[in-house]
Scaffold this motif. Structure first.
Motif, PDB file in Angstrom:
ATOM      1  N   PRO A  11      63.261  86.293   7.466  1.00 43.33           N
ATOM      2  CA  PRO A  11      62.611  87.605   7.399  1.00 43.33           C
ATOM      3  C   PRO A  11      61.102  87.465   7.564  1.00 43.33           C
ATOM      4  O   PRO A  11      60.490  86.497   7.096  1.00 43.33           O
ATOM      5  N   HIS A  12      60.505  88.460   8.235  1.00 48.35           N
ATOM      6  CA  HIS A  12      59.047  88.518   8.358  1.00 48.35           C
ATOM      7  C   HIS A  12      58.652  89.980   8.246  1.00 48.35           C
ATOM      8  O   HIS A  12      58.735  90.742   9.206  1.00 48.35           O
ATOM      9  N   GLY A  13      58.244  90.383   7.033  1.00 44.12           N
ATOM     10  CA  GLY A  13      57.990  91.795   6.779  1.00 44.12           C
ATOM     11  C   GLY A  13      59.274  92.579   6.955  1.00 44.12           C
ATOM     12  O   GLY A  13      60.315  92.232   6.388  1.00 44.12           O
ATOM     13  N   ASP A  14      59.218  93.624   7.788  1.00 43.39           N
ATOM     14  CA  ASP A  14      60.410  94.433   8.027  1.00 43.39           C
ATOM     15  C   ASP A  14      61.118  94.016   9.316  1.00 43.39           C
ATOM     16  O   ASP A  14      61.891  94.788   9.889  1.00 43.39           O
ATOM     17  N   ARG A  15      60.889  92.778   9.748  1.00 40.95           N
ATOM     18  CA  ARG A  15      61.510  92.283  10.974  1.00 40.95           C
ATOM     19  C   ARG A  15      62.134  90.910  10.726  1.00 40.95           C
ATOM     20  O   ARG A  15      61.951  90.315   9.664  1.00 40.95           O
ATOM     21  N   LEU A  16      62.839  90.420  11.729  1.00 41.80           N
ATOM     22  CA  LEU A  16      63.435  89.097  11.654  1.00 41.80           C
ATOM     23  C   LEU A  16      62.703  88.186  12.626  1.00 41.80           C
ATOM     24  O   LEU A  16      62.611  88.474  13.823  1.00 41.80           O
ATOM     25  N   LEU A  41      69.574  92.465  22.111  1.00 43.21           N
ATOM     26  CA  LEU A  41      68.719  92.709  20.956  1.00 43.21           C
ATOM     27  C   LEU A  41      67.272  92.755  21.422  1.00 43.21           C
ATOM     28  O   LEU A  41      66.764  91.788  21.986  1.00 43.21           O
ATOM     29  N   GLU A  42      66.593  93.860  21.190  1.00 42.30           N
ATOM     30  CA  GLU A  42      65.225  94.037  21.681  1.00 42.30           C
ATOM     31  C   GLU A  42      64.252  93.123  20.935  1.00 42.30           C
ATOM     32  O   GLU A  42      64.280  93.032  19.701  1.00 42.30           O
ATOM     33  N   VAL A  43      63.384  92.462  21.698  1.00 43.45           N
ATOM     34  CA  VAL A  43      62.278  91.710  21.106  1.00 43.45           C
ATOM     35  C   VAL A  43      61.143  92.698  20.876  1.00 43.45           C
ATOM     36  O   VAL A  43      60.545  93.206  21.823  1.00 43.45           O
ATOM     37  N   LEU A  44      60.854  92.989  19.613  1.00 43.82           N
ATOM     38  CA  LEU A  44      59.858  94.000  19.266  1.00 43.82           C
ATOM     39  C   LEU A  44      58.435  93.473  19.411  1.00 43.82           C
ATOM     40  O   LEU A  44      57.502  94.243  19.636  1.00 43.82           O
ATOM     41  N   ASP A  45      58.277  92.170  19.262  1.00 45.65           N
ATOM     42  CA  ASP A  45      56.968  91.541  19.405  1.00 45.65           C
ATOM     43  C   ASP A  45      57.193  90.047  19.559  1.00 45.65           C
ATOM     44  O   ASP A  45      58.270  89.527  19.223  1.00 45.65           O
ATOM     45  N   PHE A  56      53.797  74.199  16.992  1.00 48.54           N
ATOM     46  CA  PHE A  56      53.350  75.535  17.365  1.00 48.54           C
ATOM     47  C   PHE A  56      54.457  76.207  18.161  1.00 48.54           C
ATOM     48  O   PHE A  56      54.973  75.636  19.124  1.00 48.54           O
ATOM     49  N   VAL A  57      54.805  77.405  17.726  1.00 50.60           N
ATOM     50  CA  VAL A  57      56.045  78.027  18.182  1.00 50.60           C
ATOM     51  C   VAL A  57      55.826  79.470  18.604  1.00 50.60           C
ATOM     52  O   VAL A  57      54.890  80.139  18.150  1.00 50.60           O
ATOM     53  N   ALA A  58      56.692  79.941  19.499  1.00 49.57           N
ATOM     54  CA  ALA A  58      56.735  81.357  19.843  1.00 49.57           C
ATOM     55  C   ALA A  58      57.652  82.051  18.850  1.00 49.57           C
ATOM     56  O   ALA A  58      58.837  81.715  18.747  1.00 49.57           O
ATOM     57  N   VAL A  59      57.091  82.986  18.089  1.00 50.65           N
ATOM     58  CA  VAL A  59      57.849  83.700  17.062  1.00 50.65           C
ATOM     59  C   VAL A  59      58.293  85.028  17.655  1.00 50.65           C
ATOM     60  O   VAL A  59      57.483  85.931  17.887  1.00 50.65           O
ATOM     61  N   HIS A  60      59.591  85.166  17.908  1.00 51.78           N
ATOM     62  CA  HIS A  60      60.150  86.397  18.445  1.00 51.78           C
ATOM     63  C   HIS A  60      60.537  87.284  17.273  1.00 51.78           C
ATOM     64  O   HIS A  60      61.297  86.854  16.392  1.00 51.78           O
ATOM     65  N   LEU A  61      60.012  88.491  17.244  1.00 52.89           N
ATOM     66  CA  LEU A  61      60.280  89.404  16.137  1.00 52.89           C
ATOM     67  C   LEU A  61      61.281  90.468  16.584  1.00 52.89           C
ATOM     68  O   LEU A  61      61.021  91.248  17.502  1.00 52.89           O
ATOM     69  N   LEU A  62      62.420  90.465  15.915  1.00 55.66           N
ATOM     70  CA  LEU A  62      63.504  91.391  16.202  1.00 55.66           C
ATOM     71  C   LEU A  62      63.700  92.321  15.014  1.00 55.66           C
ATOM     72  O   LEU A  62      63.099  92.129  13.943  1.00 55.66           O
ATOM     73  N   ALA A  63      64.550  93.323  15.167  1.00 54.57           N
ATOM     74  CA  ALA A  63      64.884  94.202  14.044  1.00 54.57           C
ATOM     75  C   ALA A  63      65.456  93.365  12.908  1.00 54.57           C
ATOM     76  O   ALA A  63      66.131  92.352  13.129  1.00 54.57           O
ATOM     77  N   ALA A  64      65.179  93.806  11.675  1.00 54.55           N
ATOM     78  CA  ALA A  64      65.578  93.027  10.498  1.00 54.55           C
ATOM     79  C   ALA A  64      67.076  92.766  10.449  1.00 54.55           C
ATOM     80  O   ALA A  64      67.517  91.727   9.935  1.00 54.55           O
ATOM     81  N   ASP A  65      67.870  93.698  10.988  1.00 58.99           N
ATOM     82  CA  ASP A  65      69.326  93.547  10.939  1.00 58.99           C
ATOM     83  C   ASP A  65      69.905  92.995  12.242  1.00 58.99           C
ATOM     84  O   ASP A  65      71.111  93.079  12.481  1.00 58.99           O
TER      85      ASP A  65
END
Length: 288
Positions: free
Chosen positions: A28-33, A66-70, A98-107
């Motif tokens: 989890p990362h805030g309200d995202r995964l 699954l959409e990549v939000l950021d 050092f990594v690319a962090v893909h942020l998806l919806a929390a679920d």
């Protein structure tokens, strides 16, 4: 599964928009995964110089898109993941990945050990690549147009002109098909030898920048990305074989392969008065 011990392999510098990747870590990362993979075609935002935004992309896992939000640059010491401006060390620090962090919806239905097809939206990638290449060309043209404004010898740019862009730039933002660059000419720039009176007639200066750009964009010059390796923090350079010589600029963004893809590139220069300084905004636009 533990956090990755090496940098994400990135394929966007070579123009890739699709990769099959192994999911190494999720949390989890805030309200995202936050999702980490072994390789990605997705360009992430670098908090150190966030000029180019993230690609639009999707993870396809088990037939579901699954959409990549950021997507942002992160770093791990093996025990904890730090994201964006929270990274406490410089890129390339020994012992850190050092990594690319893909942020998806929390679920989002993605888990460690999954295989994901990662697909980037090609039209958006192309628009940002056009914008980033236009930005580099516009900065080089601005430097050349202002070459006579210096009273002292200063560092030069990739084509040998005095580097106004590198000396006075405050922020740069890549847009779809262009860029917005903000310059500040204050005490330090004047002390370096720059004459601010050269900015009094921005209309004439803009015309000269456009004239220089026209000579380059009609040349069909080839563009490539040179790189030390495929890791996220391996050094990369934008290289353009322009009529005036080869320009080589450190850059981690995405680009087109020829100036022929840009069409005409033009700029608009505007001035604003700041406390003790002059501010100049250059908006560049390709395809005009």
């Amino acid at each position: 599964m533990t956090l990755p011990s090496r940098d994400t392999l990135v394929t966007y510098p070579a123009g890739s928009i699709e990769e099959t990747a192994a999911v190494l870590h999720t949390q989890p990362h805030g309200d995202r995964l936050a999702v980490l993979v072994d390789r990605t075609p997705v360009h992430p935002v670098d908090a150190g110089w966030p000029d180019q935004g993230p690609d639009r992309a999707a993870f396809v896992v088990g037939g579901e898109a699954l959409e990549v939000l950021d997507c942002v640059v992160g770093a791990s010491d093996g025990a904890e993941l730090f994201v964006g401006s929270d990274i406490p060390v410089r890129k390339g620090t020994e012992g850190w990945a050092f990594v690319a962090v893909h942020l998806l919806a929390a679920d989002a239905a993605v888990a460690e050990g999954d295989t994901a097809l990662i697909a980037v939206e090609s039209d958006h990638r192309q628009a940002l690549s056009v914008g980033h290449t236009a930005c580099h060309l516009a900065s080089l043209a601005l430097n050349r147009a202002l070459a006579g404004a210096w009273r002292k010898e200063v560092r030069t740019d990739a084509l040998g002109s005095p580097d106004f862009d590198g000396t006075a730039i405050e922020t740069s933002t890549i847009t779809e098909g262009g860029s917005v660059d903000e310059y500040r000419v204050g005490k330090s720039v004047r002390k370096a030898g720059f004459d601010p009176e050269s900015l009094d007639d921005l209309a004439a200066l803009g015309d000269e920048v456009d004239r220089i750009l026209a000579g380059w964009t009609t040349s069909g010059a080839h563009i490539r990305i040179d790189r030390d390796g495929d890791g996220l923090t391996d050094r990369r350079w934008w290289v353009a074989e322009l009529p005036d010589g080869e320009a080589r600029i450190p850059c981690g963004g995405t680009h087109v392969r020829s100036v022929a893809e840009l069409g005409a590139v033009t700029v608009t220069l505007t001035r604003r008065e700041l406390e003790g300084a002059v501010g100049v905004t250059m908006v560049s636009r390709a395809g005009a």
